[in-house]
Design an enzyme around this catalytic site. Structure first.
Site, mmCIF file in Angstrom:
data_model
loop_
_atom_site.group_PDB
_atom_site.id
_atom_site.type_symbol
_atom_site.label_atom_id
_atom_site.label_comp_id
_atom_site.label_asym_id
_atom_site.label_seq_id
_atom_site.Cartn_x
_atom_site.Cartn_y
_atom_site.Cartn_z
ATOM 1 C CB ALA A 101 -0.931 0.008 1.211
ATOM 2 N NE ARG A 153 12.308 5.408 1.328
ATOM 3 C CZ ARG A 153 12.500 4.466 2.248
ATOM 4 N NH1 ARG A 153 13.713 4.257 2.719
ATOM 5 N NH2 ARG A 153 11.493 3.719 2.685
ATOM 6 N N GLY A 185 15.632 -1.547 9.443
ATOM 7 C CA GLY A 185 15.433 -1.669 10.882
ATOM 8 C C GLY A 185 16.503 -2.602 11.439
ATOM 9 C CE1 TYR A 214 5.435 -2.358 -44.207
ATOM 10 C CE2 TYR A 214 4.031 -1.736 -46.064
ATOM 11 C CZ TYR A 214 4.171 -2.193 -44.763
ATOM 12 O OH TYR A 214 3.068 -2.498 -44.006
ATOM 13 C CE1 TYR A 232 -5.418 2.386 -44.310
ATOM 14 C CE2 TYR A 232 -3.876 4.211 -44.338
ATOM 15 C CZ TYR A 232 -5.062 3.649 -43.905
ATOM 16 O OH TYR A 232 -5.875 4.366 -43.064
HETATM 17 C C1 UD1 Z 1 10.522 -1.813 6.591
HETATM 18 C C2 UD1 Z 1 10.696 -2.117 8.082
HETATM 19 C C3 UD1 Z 1 12.190 -2.243 8.382
HETATM 20 C C4 UD1 Z 1 12.813 -3.307 7.500
HETATM 21 C C5 UD1 Z 1 12.523 -3.024 6.022
HETATM 22 C C6 UD1 Z 1 12.943 -4.199 5.168
HETATM 23 C C7 UD1 Z 1 8.839 -1.001 9.206
HETATM 24 C C8 UD1 Z 1 8.423 0.179 10.002
HETATM 25 N N1 UD1 Z 1 10.136 -1.039 8.863
HETATM 26 O O1 UD1 Z 1 11.119 -0.535 6.373
HETATM 27 O O2 UD1 Z 1 12.376 -2.611 9.753
HETATM 28 O O3 UD1 Z 1 14.205 -3.358 7.698
HETATM 29 O O4 UD1 Z 1 11.110 -2.837 5.799
HETATM 30 O O5 UD1 Z 1 12.771 -3.950 3.802
HETATM 31 O O6 UD1 Z 1 8.048 -1.887 8.942
HETATM 32 N N2 UD1 Z 1 3.468 -0.390 3.367
HETATM 33 C C9 UD1 Z 1 2.089 -0.403 3.423
HETATM 34 N N3 UD1 Z 1 1.444 0.567 4.130
HETATM 35 C C10 UD1 Z 1 2.097 1.530 4.794
HETATM 36 C C11 UD1 Z 1 3.500 1.551 4.752
HETATM 37 C C12 UD1 Z 1 4.169 0.574 4.026
HETATM 38 O O7 UD1 Z 1 1.462 -1.266 2.819
HETATM 39 O O8 UD1 Z 1 1.428 2.355 5.423
HETATM 40 C C13 UD1 Z 1 4.170 -1.415 2.591
HETATM 41 C C14 UD1 Z 1 5.002 -0.845 1.483
HETATM 42 O O9 UD1 Z 1 4.225 -0.749 0.289
HETATM 43 C C15 UD1 Z 1 6.118 -1.868 1.352
HETATM 44 C C16 UD1 Z 1 6.257 -2.422 2.755
HETATM 45 O O10 UD1 Z 1 5.066 -2.110 3.434
HETATM 46 O O11 UD1 Z 1 5.773 -2.922 0.465
HETATM 47 C C17 UD1 Z 1 7.450 -1.836 3.498
HETATM 48 O O12 UD1 Z 1 7.280 -0.435 3.599
HETATM 49 P P1 UD1 Z 1 8.505 0.572 3.485
HETATM 50 O O13 UD1 Z 1 7.985 1.949 3.659
HETATM 51 O O14 UD1 Z 1 9.281 0.286 2.275
HETATM 52 O O15 UD1 Z 1 9.339 0.189 4.799
HETATM 53 P P2 UD1 Z 1 10.899 0.326 5.014
HETATM 54 O O16 UD1 Z 1 11.217 1.716 5.346
HETATM 55 O O17 UD1 Z 1 11.645 -0.287 3.914
HETATM 56 CA CA CA Z 2 11.115 -1.084 1.961
#
Ligand code: UD1
Ligand code: CA
Length: 460
Positions: A11, A16, A142, A368, A389
């Site tokens: 979602a 970025r 994380g 052609y 054509y």
């Molecule tokens: C997340 C983890 C981080 C981990 C990393 C690995 C969290 C807070 N952090 O960080 O610990 O090391 O993934 O790749 O979970 N998404 C939603 N809804 C939201 C936010 C995100 O569906 O409200 C989905 C994004 O589309 C994506 C996934 O969750 O597919 C991860 O979200 P992203 O914002 O990329 O998290 P990271 O900062 O990478």
């Molecule tokens: Ca991510």
């Protein structure tokens, strides 16, 4: 054995990426990144697969519509990964079992690693199992906090202290949860962090404080859990996938002169002893036989090449069929429904569309050929054009076996050149040329003798 359910988070806006397209639809080596995640999940044989969509969720659903058995849940607004998972709560009411949670932006994950996660989760009887990896450069991920070797929490890059940032073990964003305590505990996650979001990883700390078992599974090959957050990471992960594909092709007997510049899409098949020169781009449902040679800077999409086909430099081939022993290029354009038969030659600056070029026939230069049926052993002279054509409709040209079409001929369709017939160079053919005859349709040449001398005399 209890059931396994899969939830894929997709979602997020992917801020970025700086894109109007949802991140999980960005192609990794030719396929949307979420496709890889779905493929990795399949061998788990989950009872259900749920995709959480939000930002441009309509596009994500549309792109996945052909996959049967997927459920979708909307997260609106997107308040973090913990909030995203919470949206699936109604779907799991009263159910027991394991929920495996994947991120739509982690495409290199293998089915084997996921199986290991599920196995560990079951055998340790954990409330949650976290997949981790050790990165030389863990920036952005994380970090796994441990005490006496046991996981006690996860801290995000932005919220981490300098000391915590030096931890090299990271959270993959991939988990297995026991459905039992999951959603009640998720309700306890608060947005108390730098981003003001509900962080799913906070559940680890909550579980540990409640005395629940949290396990970890460390992936051996850290590359597998690389997440894609930027276009740079998209390119890096794509390169890894392309390399996996070229490695597999070479192992199967295909020579690839320069894997770094060879692009092979996910559905492409290539036979043994075929040689790919540098900068070859193969995509879509393309099948290439054995003993073919594809020279540099060629693009082939959705096409079938039989065995022993040679494609010389700088050709574009889309939706075409090429039979064995044919030679294409350099600089040939084969468009959809071009059908080049056994041993035929198509040369430079020749374009074919919806056209059969029969066995042993040649169109070697500057032509052609559209909406045409060309028989066997036909010679198409340089500069031949099928005028298919009329401004409203397309018409067919038929050129029968053994015919010879002289250079710079325009064939105004519908028209037929009969078996073995000749067409004189420079003709504009509007009527059929019967078999065995010569068709000439051009102005008659007049030579004015002495004309040049007379012209000179007139000058003062
Ligand atoms: C997340 C983890 C981080 C981990 C990393 C690995 C969290 C807070 N952090 O960080 O610990 O090391 O993934 O790749 O979970 N998404 C939603 N809804 C939201 C936010 C995100 O569906 O409200 C989905 C994004 O589309 C994506 C996934 O969750 O597919 C991860 O979200 P992203 O914002 O990329 O998290 P990271 O900062 O990478
Ligand atoms: Ca991510």
């Amino acid at each position: 054995m209890s059931e396994t359910h899969v939830v894929i988070l997709a979602a997020g806006k992917g801020t970025r990426m700086k894109s109007a397209v949802p991140k999980v639809l960005h192609p990794v080596a030719g396929a949307p990144m979420i496709d890889y995640v779905l493929e990795a999940a399949r061998p788990l044989a989950p009872a259900t697969i749920t995709v959480v969509t939000g930002h441009r969720g309509d596009l994500v659903r549309e792109r996945l519509a052909h996959r049967r058995g997927l459920r979708f849940v909307t997260q609106e607004p997107q308040l973090g990964t913990g909030h995203a998972l919470r949206q699936t709560e109604p779907l799991f009411a009263g159910l027991a079992g394991t929920l495996v949670m994947l991120s739509g932006d982690v495409p290199l994950l293998t089915a084997a690693t996921l199986a290991r996660l599920a196995d560990t989760h079951r055998s340790t009887g954990a409330a949650a199992t976290v997949m981790t990896a050790v990165f030389e450069n863990p920036f952005g991920y994380g970090r796994i906090l441990r005490e006496n070797g046991e996981i006690v929490g996860i801290v995000e890059e932005r919220d981490a202290t300098d000391a915590e940032r030096r931890i090299l073990e990271v959270n993959a964003g991939i988990y297995a949860f026991d459905l039992g305590p999951l959603f009640a505990s998720l309700a306890g996650v608060a947005p108390a962090n730098a981003q003001g979001e509900y962080y799913l990883p906070d559940l680890v700390g909550i579980y540990r404080q409640a005395g629940r078992v949290v396990s970890t599974v460390r992936v051996e090959n850290a590359e597998e859990i690389r997440g894609i957050n930027s276009r740079k990471e998209l390119a890096e992960v794509s390169r890894i996938v392309r390399q996996q594909r070229t490695d597999a092709l070479m192992a199967a007997g295909v020579t690839i002169e320069d894997p770094a510049t060879t692009y092979v899409g996910p559905e492409v098949e290539i036979g043994h002893d075929t040689v790919l020169h540098p900068c070859v781009f193969l995509d879509g449902r393309t099948r290439i036989g054995s003993d073919c040679e594809i020279h540099a800077n060629v693009r082939i999409v959705d096409s079938t090449l039989a065995d022993g086909v040679t494609v010389l430099n700088f050709c574009v081939i889309t939706g075409a069929t090429v039979a064995s022993g044919a030679r294409i290029g350099p600089f040939t354009h084969l468009r959809p429904e071009a059908d080049v038969r056994e041993g035929a030659h198509v040369g430079n600056f020749v374009e074919l569309k919806k056209t059969v070029l029969g066995a042993g026939s040649k169109a070697n230069h500057l032509a052609y050929l559209g909406d045409a049926t060309i028989g066997e052993r036909v010679n198409i002279g340089a500069g031949t054009i099928t005028c298919n054509y009329d401004g409203e409709r397309k018409h067919r040209t038929v050129i029968e076996d053994g015919a010879f079409v002289g250079s710079d001929t325009t064939l105004v369709a519908p028209v037929t050149v009969g078996k073995g017939a000749y067409v004189a160079a420079g003709s504009a053919i509007v009527n059929d040329v019967p078999a065995g005859s010569l068709g000439i349709a051009r102005g008659v040449q007049v030579n004015k003798e002495g004309w040049v001398e007379k012209k000179k005399v007139r000058k003062p």
